[in-house]
Design a protein around this motif. Structure first.
Motif, PDB file in Angstrom:
ATOM      1  N   GLU A 169       0.820  -1.206   0.000  1.00 40.19           N
ATOM      2  CA  GLU A 169       0.000   0.000   0.000  1.00 40.19           C
ATOM      3  C   GLU A 169       0.861   1.267   0.000  1.00 40.19           C
ATOM      4  N   ASN A 170       0.662   2.092  -1.039  1.00 36.17           N
ATOM      5  CA  ASN A 170       1.324   3.399  -1.197  1.00 36.17           C
ATOM      6  C   ASN A 170       2.824   3.313  -1.457  1.00 36.17           C
ATOM      7  N   LEU A 171       3.347   2.119  -1.692  1.00 32.61           N
ATOM      8  CA  LEU A 171       4.744   2.026  -2.123  1.00 32.61           C
ATOM      9  C   LEU A 171       4.875   2.621  -3.520  1.00 32.61           C
ATOM     10  N   VAL A 172       5.984   3.296  -3.778  1.00 34.43           N
ATOM     11  CA  VAL A 172       6.252   3.831  -5.111  1.00 34.43           C
ATOM     12  C   VAL A 172       7.270   2.915  -5.784  1.00 34.43           C
ATOM     13  N   VAL A 173       6.857   2.285  -6.872  1.00 31.07           N
ATOM     14  CA  VAL A 173       7.712   1.345  -7.601  1.00 31.07           C
ATOM     15  C   VAL A 173       7.973   1.911  -8.990  1.00 31.07           C
ATOM     16  N   ALA A 174       9.243   2.156  -9.298  1.00 28.51           N
ATOM     17  CA  ALA A 174       9.625   2.673 -10.608  1.00 28.51           C
ATOM     18  C   ALA A 174      10.170   1.518 -11.452  1.00 28.51           C
ATOM     19  N   ILE A 175       9.489   1.203 -12.546  1.00 20.22           N
ATOM     20  CA  ILE A 175       9.930   0.157 -13.480  1.00 20.22           C
ATOM     21  C   ILE A 175      10.613   0.855 -14.638  1.00 20.22           C
ATOM     22  N   CYS A 176      11.907   0.615 -14.782  1.00 13.24           N
ATOM     23  CA  CYS A 176      12.734   1.426 -15.681  1.00 13.24           C
ATOM     24  C   CYS A 176      13.392   0.582 -16.767  1.00 13.24           C
TER      25      CYS A 176
ATOM     26  N   ASP B 107      13.456  -1.062 -20.836  1.00 14.28           N
ATOM     27  CA  ASP B 107      12.784  -1.466 -22.066  1.00 14.28           C
ATOM     28  C   ASP B 107      11.374  -1.977 -21.750  1.00 14.28           C
ATOM     29  N   VAL B 108      10.488  -1.062 -21.464  1.00 11.39           N
ATOM     30  CA  VAL B 108       9.100  -1.414 -21.132  1.00 11.39           C
ATOM     31  C   VAL B 108       8.378  -1.950 -22.362  1.00 11.39           C
ATOM     32  N   LEU B 109       8.693  -1.423 -23.521  1.00  8.91           N
ATOM     33  CA  LEU B 109       7.999  -1.784 -24.760  1.00  8.91           C
ATOM     34  C   LEU B 109       8.015  -3.282 -25.024  1.00  8.91           C
ATOM     35  N   HIS B 110       9.143  -3.929 -24.797  1.00  5.25           N
ATOM     36  CA  HIS B 110       9.292  -5.349 -25.120  1.00  5.25           C
ATOM     37  C   HIS B 110       9.196  -6.255 -23.897  1.00  5.25           C
ATOM     38  N   SER B 111       8.858  -5.698 -22.746  1.00  2.00           N
ATOM     39  CA  SER B 111       8.970  -6.441 -21.486  1.00  2.00           C
ATOM     40  C   SER B 111       7.655  -7.036 -21.012  1.00  2.00           C
ATOM     41  N   ARG B 112       7.589  -8.356 -20.945  1.00  2.00           N
ATOM     42  CA  ARG B 112       6.449  -9.039 -20.329  1.00  2.00           C
ATOM     43  C   ARG B 112       6.504  -8.910 -18.807  1.00  2.00           C
ATOM     44  N   VAL B 113       7.712  -8.782 -18.254  1.00  2.00           N
ATOM     45  CA  VAL B 113       7.863  -8.599 -16.815  1.00  2.00           C
ATOM     46  C   VAL B 113       7.214  -7.290 -16.383  1.00  2.00           C
ATOM     47  N   ALA B 114       7.420  -6.234 -17.159  1.00  2.00           N
ATOM     48  CA  ALA B 114       6.832  -4.937 -16.821  1.00  2.00           C
ATOM     49  C   ALA B 114       5.313  -5.019 -16.813  1.00  2.00           C
ATOM     50  N   ARG B 115       4.734  -5.679 -17.807  1.00  2.00           N
ATOM     51  CA  ARG B 115       3.277  -5.774 -17.885  1.00  2.00           C
ATOM     52  C   ARG B 115       2.696  -6.541 -16.703  1.00  2.00           C
ATOM     53  N   SER B 116       3.290  -7.670 -16.378  1.00  2.00           N
ATOM     54  CA  SER B 116       2.766  -8.460 -15.257  1.00  2.00           C
ATOM     55  C   SER B 116       2.935  -7.722 -13.941  1.00  2.00           C
ATOM     56  N   ASN B 117       4.072  -7.052 -13.773  1.00  2.00           N
ATOM     57  CA  ASN B 117       4.320  -6.343 -12.515  1.00  2.00           C
ATOM     58  C   ASN B 117       3.409  -5.136 -12.342  1.00  2.00           C
ATOM     59  N   LEU B 118       3.174  -4.399 -13.403  1.00  2.00           N
ATOM     60  CA  LEU B 118       2.316  -3.216 -13.227  1.00  2.00           C
ATOM     61  C   LEU B 118       0.882  -3.638 -12.924  1.00  2.00           C
TER      62      LEU B 118
ATOM     63  N   LEU C  25       0.013  -6.464 -11.252  1.00  2.00           N
ATOM     64  CA  LEU C  25      -0.027  -7.005  -9.894  1.00  2.00           C
ATOM     65  C   LEU C  25       0.172  -5.910  -8.851  1.00  2.00           C
ATOM     66  N   LEU C  26       1.197  -5.095  -9.027  1.00  2.00           N
ATOM     67  CA  LEU C  26       1.512  -4.097  -8.011  1.00  2.00           C
ATOM     68  C   LEU C  26       0.425  -3.031  -7.900  1.00  2.00           C
ATOM     69  N   SER C  27      -0.142  -2.625  -9.029  1.00  2.00           N
ATOM     70  CA  SER C  27      -1.235  -1.654  -8.990  1.00  2.00           C
ATOM     71  C   SER C  27      -2.440  -2.240  -8.272  1.00  2.00           C
ATOM     72  N   MET C  28      -2.725  -3.518  -8.556  1.00  3.09           N
ATOM     73  CA  MET C  28      -3.851  -4.188  -7.929  1.00  3.09           C
ATOM     74  C   MET C  28      -3.681  -4.283  -6.415  1.00  3.09           C
ATOM     75  N   MET C  29      -2.421  -4.406  -5.967  1.00  2.87           N
ATOM     76  CA  MET C  29      -2.158  -4.571  -4.540  1.00  2.87           C
ATOM     77  C   MET C  29      -1.974  -3.251  -3.805  1.00  2.87           C
ATOM     78  N   GLY C  30      -2.127  -2.124  -4.510  1.00  3.38           N
ATOM     79  CA  GLY C  30      -2.115  -0.832  -3.836  1.00  3.38           C
ATOM     80  C   GLY C  30      -0.864  -0.004  -3.997  1.00  3.38           C
ATOM     81  N   ALA C  31       0.101  -0.471  -4.799  1.00  5.16           N
ATOM     82  CA  ALA C  31       1.326   0.304  -5.012  1.00  5.16           C
ATOM     83  C   ALA C  31       1.111   1.367  -6.091  1.00  5.16           C
TER      84      ALA C  31
END
Length: 371
Positions: free
Chosen positions: A218-225, A227-238, A240-246
């Motif tokens: 909750e309210n954690l700030v997570v910066a994913i930095c 190659d977002v365009l080609h990253s499946r990790v970025a999509r899954s993390n955003l 999950l983390l958004s859903m959990m309150g970050a």
């Protein structure tokens, strides 16, 4: 509620190191309960109840956790599903650190790892997870299989289905491949990465790593930095983390951001100084050159100058900020070696350990629906 009682799913245990007292608090509480400055976060209940065993806490008859027989993405999971998986994974962290790491939970079950793309961490952790749970594990080499002779994915699925596996772990270069296999096979299918679409188990292990260190989201700030365009990790993390309150930020040059990045509903930054300002977690992504069909950055040296994580850029983040990377790393391109190897700030090795635990939890959860 006494500490020896069953702890509801989604709740965690706080242990007062001064007085030995206990409280049960929601898992989204990131700091110690009010008035308990000497408390330390402990994700496992200190209980002598026979309902909880330190080495084997699950059984084939245990209550279901996941809403489906497959794990194809973070989309489709609820916060309760994620919390339940993370709670279960905590038990496997303990088991992984014990002398005897094996159970017979999946005895007689067959797990097939089918990887169409190179992998070290994901494939080896699934193999280790399966073996620690007692499964028969087969690593199928695509390079020496009939796929190299022109066999289609559908034909491969038909062949594997005839072998009657119980769980298939698949990584494929095309988005949607795991979904297709789940429709053609009778067994459970786990998506270990499909193109630039999703990598759900990576996001789950990242969430487990964060929760163990910071207590919640909750309210954690997570910066994913990166190659977002080609990253499946970025999509899954955003997801999950958004859903959990970050609060999730995507930080990348415009050429490495999806054209419709704003649709994700997260903050978008093209400058590391503003993107990292006040961040609790800095998650770096590698340049995925194998997915690039053109020049997305001038050069690796130029990219590191503006977007590679070094001490100067890390100073933009909140004091005490932690660094993560899904691997493999390109040192000197997206991250400096002194950052990656600094155990005071880097969670990279811990991510690898949590990868085995979360994948054991996923195999456990899916096995509960097997007939």
């Amino acid at each position: 509620m006494r500490a020896t009682q069953m702890i509801p799913r989604g709740f965690h245990h706080w242990r007062d190191i001064s007085f030995g007292s206990s409280q049960i608090v929601p898992n989204w509480v990131a700091r110690s309960p009010a008035g308990h400055d000497n408390c330390v976060y402990d994700p496992l209940p200190h209980s002598t109840s026979p309902l909880i065993s330190p080495t084997l806490m699950t059984s084939p008859s245990a209550a279901p956790i996941l809403p489906s027989k497959h794990l194809l993405g973070i989309e489709g999971l609820s916060p309760f599903d994620v919390t339940a998986l993370l709670d279960l994974a905590e038990t496997y962290v303990v088991q992984g650190r014990a002398t005897d790491k094996k159970t017979a939970l999946l005895r007689g079950r067959t797990l097939i790892n089918l990887f169409f793309e190179a992998s070290t961490r994901t494939q080896s952790s699934f193999e280790l997870a399966g073996k620690r749970l007692g499964a028969d594990v087969l690593n199928m080499s695509v390079k020496t299989s009939s796929v190299s002779k022109g066999e289609t994915l559908i034909d491969t699925a038909s062949t594997l289905n005839a072998m009657r596996p119980d769980i298939l772990v698949v990584r494929h270069q095309d988005a949607g491949a795991a979904l297709l296999l789940s429709q053609k096979l009778d067994c459970s299918v786990i998506n270990a990465g499909d193109g630039a679409h999703e990598h759900p188990t990576q996001a789950l292990l990242d969430a487990l790593t964060i929760r163990r260190r910071l207590g919640g989201f909750e309210n954690l700030v997570v910066a994913i930095c990166g190659d977002v365009l080609h990253s499946r990790v970025a999509r899954s993390n955003l997801h999950l983390l958004s859903m959990m309150g970050a609060r999730v930020r995507l930080v990348a040059p415009r050429t490495l951001l999806p054209a419709d990045a704003e649709r994700f509903g997260v903050e978008i930054h093209t400058d590391m100084k503003t993107g990292l300002a006040g961040a609790d977690i800095v998650m770096m992504l590698r340049l995925q050159l194998e997915r690039m069909s053109g020049a997305f950055v001038p050069s690796a040296r130029e990219y590191f100058r503006f977007y590679g994580l070094d001490r100067a850029k890390l100073a933009y983040a909140k004091p005490g900020a932690l660094v993560m990377h899904p691997g493999p790393m390109n040192r000197g391109v997206e991250i400096a070696s002194d950052i990656a190897d600094d155990v005071q700030v880097s969670l990279i090795s811990e991510q690898v350990e949590m990868g085995v635990a979360i994948r054991m939890a996923i195999l456990d959860a899916l096995s509960r629906g097997l007939s």
